[in-house]
Design an enzyme around this catalytic site. Structure first.
Site, PDB file in Angstrom:
ATOM      1  N   SER A  36      13.158  17.095  -9.877  1.00 37.71           N
ATOM      2  CA  SER A  36      13.999  17.033 -10.980  1.00 37.71           C
ATOM      3  C   SER A  36      14.827  18.379 -11.484  1.00 37.71           C
ATOM      4  O   SER A  36      15.797  18.140 -11.845  1.00 37.71           O
ATOM      5  CB  SER A  36      12.762  16.947 -12.037  1.00 37.71           C
ATOM      6  N   GLU A  57       1.476  25.799 -14.374  1.00 38.79           N
ATOM      7  CA  GLU A  57       2.593  26.548 -14.816  1.00 38.79           C
ATOM      8  C   GLU A  57       2.054  28.043 -15.004  1.00 38.79           C
ATOM      9  O   GLU A  57       2.776  28.845 -14.574  1.00 38.79           O
ATOM     10  CB  GLU A  57       3.005  26.164 -16.380  1.00 38.79           C
ATOM     11  N   HIS A 114      15.371  20.127 -19.671  1.00 37.92           N
ATOM     12  CA  HIS A 114      14.635  19.488 -20.628  1.00 37.92           C
ATOM     13  C   HIS A 114      14.422  19.958 -21.918  1.00 37.92           C
ATOM     14  O   HIS A 114      13.109  19.701 -22.606  1.00 37.92           O
ATOM     15  CB  HIS A 114      13.426  18.858 -20.094  1.00 37.92           C
ATOM     16  N   ASP A 122      10.345  10.592 -23.099  1.00 37.04           N
ATOM     17  CA  ASP A 122       9.176  11.051 -22.770  1.00 37.04           C
ATOM     18  C   ASP A 122       8.554  11.452 -24.349  1.00 37.04           C
ATOM     19  O   ASP A 122       7.305  11.727 -24.433  1.00 37.04           O
ATOM     20  CB  ASP A 122       9.250  12.404 -22.095  1.00 37.04           C
TER      21      ASP A 122
END
Lengths: 322, 555
Positions: A36, A57, A114, A122
């Protein structure tokens, strides 16, 4: 400016490979979003310098810090919602804080996509509306929100060459091309896209196009607007803002972010201390977002007043009060 | 190459004392977790880490990453001992303007990681290790994480990543001290079995219930379990970890929080609290009086010394004392270096070789090669030149340097110049040659007198009492100044070696407690004695101390 559209992430991925060819110290890290983010291509080209840590993360950010401490230039990328939003401790303590002599912070580049409402379908859980606020408050971290794919490419190059922590937020969707290939970028310097005398519209990211559209429509009503692409939110171009305030007497800011402690706040901080003029901040009014399919994103933006129409309205509001 | 046991021990002691000094000066800080990892740090700084205090950023240095950053006094004290800065700087700990921040900071030379927020160090170490691999560098990353810290989910994210990326240029320790800020780890967030209702201060003695290793194994790691206060075990574990390729290695070091100071040991209160300044001299005296038990295997079955070594290991001896007799210097003959070499693979416990042989200078290299960790020779068969040579050989090979004197011998004048280099002085309290003799009573006074001479000559080693030491006199030997105790028939001649060693320890401990109470009395009278005793809140210690105080005439 043409009506051409381009994808920021594609440009980011392409640029990383170019930089990676030139600089063997570049390493790239991802967290199960490398397709992505378009960083997977770097991984194909340089597998020994590419690390996909899975959906972890905190680990992503901290491994990047370790690589940077050991001399690497680490690009760590995933969706915006999962970096500033999820990892503020790791970013603060392992990237912003570690300082030795003149090296302030570690050499990690957090590049996300994003950002903001335009994530779309989403929904609210994935719409990062607080990243400017979070990242701006961490010493040594510089914050960039590029307006188009050309900016992304240029800024990726620049941050690979400047020591220290950077946060750069990209949009999910294709965005209109604003800048020409010859446009020069400098960290801490805004770009004047259009000059004007009646009001200033300061924007960043996808709102730069809205600012230009608003200026164009206002021109038809005889209102001359200065339009600034303030891609460098920290450090911010204080000189340019002061000059704009002085020359136009009012500023409308526009951001795809909560207006609390966001870009508009950063502008207001500068202007209130240098040349106070009326300011209107357009952005999400301390709310969360919600789902919107691609063809409905304009409705979502409209709900939060992030439109060229609202910019024009706020410009007129300022002028009527001054 | 020997263990370098004594250098490590000495520097661990120096570092522990600096922790006390620093936390007292700061009036805060974390002594408990600094002490639980003290021997690990000592092994790393004094044996494994490649570094240059004059060039802290030397590219090829090994990196030490203290993930449990609150134990910063433990790191700073080792940096000071290693020469990164003057030890006096420890008194700036946590103060305004200091390089020694409350948690490790890159401001301080030698610090590689800004610790403080927990759970991050392993990920950061992986980053450093991966960078070294990319660059084809051979330096190693050493990382210490805490057990409380292992509550953090990121530790396990990192655990998975290290296995995936085959990070084998990193050696990780878990300082498994069983205590976190609020209380025992098993009460707050169990890492082993749920142990509800158990006596928590005793629980970690039952190894069958330890599950932390299984967790790490399940994550794909090479796991090594050790007693984290045993230098030889730490040393052996690091060696094994460093040789392991293709998978990450973790050493689960069972430790005792506050280790080295009885009232801090196993006591959650000492996670993050500084001692009171008036307690410092007593604490330092306690730290200086660590002691070792060294069974002498010739008192056992000479036809099966292998079994005697095993009995020592099972009995948790600190050293294994090896009496080498040549039939010339002493009338008896035991064994020589060839036997020692055969015994060496049986255990990692330090070999304390006592050479009762003529012309030791001719043979010393054989004993080094056989794997001895301490080699002691007799003054009666040395002179300045030969002992100088012996000392050099031993030091070059990281083997402890020992000198022994017979009951009728005093330290010769030539030996004085070597006293500061000595790791061990054996004071024979029987005429050497055979085991089972009775302790020569005048040895008590002789040892006490020697302490003064040694002190004047800057002795930093240990006096080892050897000959006729029994449960009855070991306490007095400790009072005399001995800190290592050879037990022949009194230990190895007994059926239950482990039991008798425990009894020896208890006898010495009692003697030590008595000395410390007397010291408290000298410094601050009954009030300080009472305050000192009242610090001992875990287990039976307080009652035992009260009993000792009563015996000494305190109320």
């Amino acid at each position: 400016m043409t009506n051409q559209m381009a994808d920021m992430r594609t440009e980011y991925g392409k640029t990383l490979i170019e930089i990676g060819k030139e600089n063997p110290n570049i390493v790239v890290l991802g967290a199960d979003t490398t397709d992505s983010l378009k960083t997977a291509g770097f991984g194909k080209q340089f597998p020994e310098r590419f690390f996909n840590v899975g959906i972890a993360e905190a680990n992503l950010v901290t491994i990047a810090a370790g690589l940077a401490y050991a001399g690497k230039i680490a690009f760590a990328s995933t969706y915006a919602i999962f970096l500033p939003g999820r990892c503020v401790d790791q970013i603060r303590n392992q990237i912003g804080y570690p300082t030795r002599d003149d090296n302030k912070g570690l050499n990690v580049k957090l590049v996300t996509s994003h950002g903001g409402l335009t994530v779309g379908a989403d929904g609210g859980s994935h719409q990062q509306l607080e990243d400017i606020a979070i990242m701006r408050a961490i010493p040594n971290v510089r914050v960039l929100i590029p307006a188009d794919a050309i900016s992304v490419s240029k800024l990726t190059w620049i941050i690979s060459q400047q020591y220290g922590p950077f946060y750069m937020r990209m949009a999910r969707s294709e965005t209109p091309v604003i800048h020409s290939e010859s446009q020069e970028f400098e960290i801490g310097k805004g770009i004047t896209l259009r000059d004007g005398s009646d009001c200033t519209i300061a924007a960043c990211g996808i709102t730069v196009k809205m600012a230009l559209d608003a200026a164009e429509s206002l021109k038809k009503e005889g209102i001359s607007c200065k339009v600034l692409d303030m891609f460098s939110i920290k450090p911010i171009d204080e000189e340019l803002l002061e000059k704009a305030a002085r020359e136009t007497g009012g500023i409308v800011t526009c951001e795809e972010h909560n207006i609390m402690a966001g870009f508009g706040s950063a502008v207001a901080e500068v202007v209130s201390e240098t040349y106070p003029v009326p300011i209107r901040r357009i952005g999400v009014q301390d709310k969360f977002g919600e789902s919107a399919r691609d063809n409905e994103i304009s409705l979502l933006l409209e709900k939060h007043g992030i439109t060229s129409l609202n910019i024009a309205k706020k410009v007129k509001e300022i002028r009527s009060k001054s | 190459m020997g263990l370098n046991y004594y250098k490590i021990k000495k520097n661990v002691l120096k570092a522990r004392k600096l922790v006390i000094k620093g936390t007292i000066a700061a009036a805060s800080g974390h002594p408990g977790g600094s002490f639980s990892m003290a021997e690990i740090m000592g092994c790393l700084f004094n044996k494994y880490l490649r570094f240059d205090p004059k060039n802290p950023l030397w590219e090829d240095r090994d990196r030490l990453i203290l993930s449990k950053g609150h134990a910063s006094p433990g790191l700073f004290s080792n940096l000071a001992v290693a020469g990164y800065f003057d030890p006096s700087e420890i008194e700036t700990l946590r103060k305004f303007g200091s390089r020694l921040q409350g948690h490790p900071d890159l401001k301080c030379p030698g610090v590689e990681f800004c610790g403080g927020s927990l759970g991050l160090g392993l990920s950061y170490s992986i980053g450093n290790a991966l960078a070294a691999k990319i660059d084809g560098k051979s330096h190693r990353i050493y990382t210490i994480i805490g057990d409380g810290e292992s509550d953090e989910g990121q530790v396990w994210e990192a655990a998975m990543a290290a296995a995936k990326f085959k990070v084998d240029n990193m050696t990780v320790f878990v300082d498994r001290n069983f205590i976190q800020q609020d209380s025992y780890t098993e009460k707050i967030m169990p890492l082993d079995e749920t142990l509800e209702g158990d006596d928590l201060s005793e629980m970690w003695r039952d190894a069958s219930r330890w599950k932390l290793s299984d967790k790490w194994r399940a994550f794909g790691w090479n796991v090594i379990d050790i007693d984290g206060h045993r230098i030889e075990q730490i040393d052996h574990a690091i060696k094994k970890a460093n040789q392991t390729k293709g998978v990450p290695s973790i050493i689960i070091a069972r430790t005792i929080k506050g280790k080295g100071v009885e009232h801090m040991e196993d006591n959650p209160q000492w996670h993050g609290k500084a001692p009171k300044p008036e307690m410092a001299p007593i604490i330092n005296a306690e730290l200086e009086s660590q002691f070792m038990i060294a069974p002498s295997i010739i008192a056992g079955d000479m036809s099966n010394l292998e079994n005697e070594v095993k009995r020592c290991a099972e009995g948790r001896a600190d050293y294994i004392h090896l009496d080498v007799m040549d039939g010339v210097f002493v009338p008896n003959t035991t064994f020589d270096h060839t036997k020692i070499k055969q015994l060496r693979p049986l255990t990692v416990i330090p070999f304390d070789a006592h050479l009762m042989i003529n012309e030791p200078v001719k043979h010393v290299r054989d004993y080094v090669d056989a794997g001895c960790d301490i080699v002691t020779v007799h003054t009666e068969v040395c002179d300045e030149s030969s002992f100088g040579e012996i000392k050099d050989v031993l030091q070059q090979n990281q083997v402890g340097v020992g000198l022994a004197i017979n009951p009728d011998t005093n330290l010769p004048q030539w030996s004085h110049k070597f006293i500061a280099d000595l790791d061990q002085l054996i004071v024979m309290s029987v005429v050497p040659g055979k085991s089972g003799q009775k302790y020569i009573e005048s040895s008590h006074e002789k040892t006490q007198n020697l302490v003064k001479i040694l002190k004047d000559n800057k002795f930093e080693g240990t006096i080892e009492a050897d000959g006729g030491v029994t449960l009855d006199n070991v306490g007095q030997c400790f009072v005399d100044g001995a800190r290592a105790f050879v037990g022949g028939s009194a230990i190895i001649g007994q059926k239950d070696v482990r039991g008798i060693i425990r009894e020896f320890r208890n006898a010495i401990l009692k003697s030590r407690r008595r000395l410390l109470i007397q010291k408290a009395n000298e410094l601050g009278g009954t009030e300080l004695v009472n305050n000192w005793i009242s610090l001992h809140v875990i287990g039976e210690k307080k009652n035992q101390l009260i009993q000792i105080a009563k015996e000494l005439g305190f109320n």
